[in-house]
Design a protein around this motif. Structure first.
Motif, short mmCIF file in Angstrom:
data_model
loop_
_atom_site.label_atom_id
_atom_site.label_comp_id
_atom_site.label_asym_id
_atom_site.label_seq_id
_atom_site.Cartn_x
_atom_site.Cartn_y
_atom_site.Cartn_z
N UNK A 1 0.83 -1.22 0.00
CA UNK A 1 0.00 0.00 0.00
C UNK A 1 0.85 1.26 0.00
N UNK A 2 1.92 1.23 0.79
CA UNK A 2 2.83 2.38 0.82
C UNK A 2 3.51 2.56 -0.54
N UNK A 3 3.91 1.45 -1.16
CA UNK A 3 4.56 1.51 -2.47
C UNK A 3 3.63 2.18 -3.48
N UNK A 4 2.34 1.85 -3.42
CA UNK A 4 1.37 2.46 -4.32
C UNK A 4 1.30 3.98 -4.09
N UNK A 5 1.31 4.38 -2.82
CA UNK A 5 1.25 5.81 -2.49
C UNK A 5 2.52 6.53 -2.97
N UNK A 6 3.68 5.91 -2.75
CA UNK A 6 4.95 6.51 -3.18
C UNK A 6 4.98 6.63 -4.71
#
Length: 139
Positions: free
Chosen positions: A111-116
């Protein structure tokens, strides 16, 4: 801004100077909106405690923080794939309304990777911090 002097004549120089002063004052009080990016899944209890810590850190740094993983799990079921997908979508909408993305911790979840990736695509400022809120170049 009134563009006329006391006698009613146009006074663009004074109007511009006063406008510049107003903009400078607004800039001094400007607080950037920051999106808090940190893990949720896994040890949810610890991750939520950390997210609250990161939110407080951002407030103390003069930002207006937003942490969707502190908000949406209160009303949506993260174990329901449709609701998780909807919650992630809501977060992406809010991300685009923020000025910066602040990434916390050494573990980057999917999920963080998607946001980044989204922030990178839109050329947003991305800042990285350790779990102890120390800014680093990149995790």
């Amino acid at each position: 801004m009134d563009k006329y002097n006391a006698e009613g004549y146009p006074d663009p120089t004074a109007a511009e100077a006063l406008g510049n002063l107003e903009r400078e004052e607004k800039a001094k009080s400007h607080r950037p909106c920051v999106f808090i990016c940190s893990p949720f899944a896994g040890d949810i209890k610890i991750n939520l405690e950390n997210a609250r810590k990161y939110l407080r850190f951002a407030v103390d740094k003069g930002a207006i923080p937003f942490a969707p993983h502190l908000l949406y799990p209160q009303v949506m079921d993260d174990h329901d794939p449709d609701e998780r997908k909807l919650g992630l979508f809501f977060g992406m909408v809010w991300l685009r309304k923020c000025n910066e993305l602040w990434v916390f911790g050494s573990h980057i979840s999917s999920g963080m990777r998607t946001e980044i990736d989204k922030a990178t695509k839109h050329r947003m400022t991305i800042r990285y911090f350790t779990e102890n809120c120390k800014e680093v170049q990149k995790i």
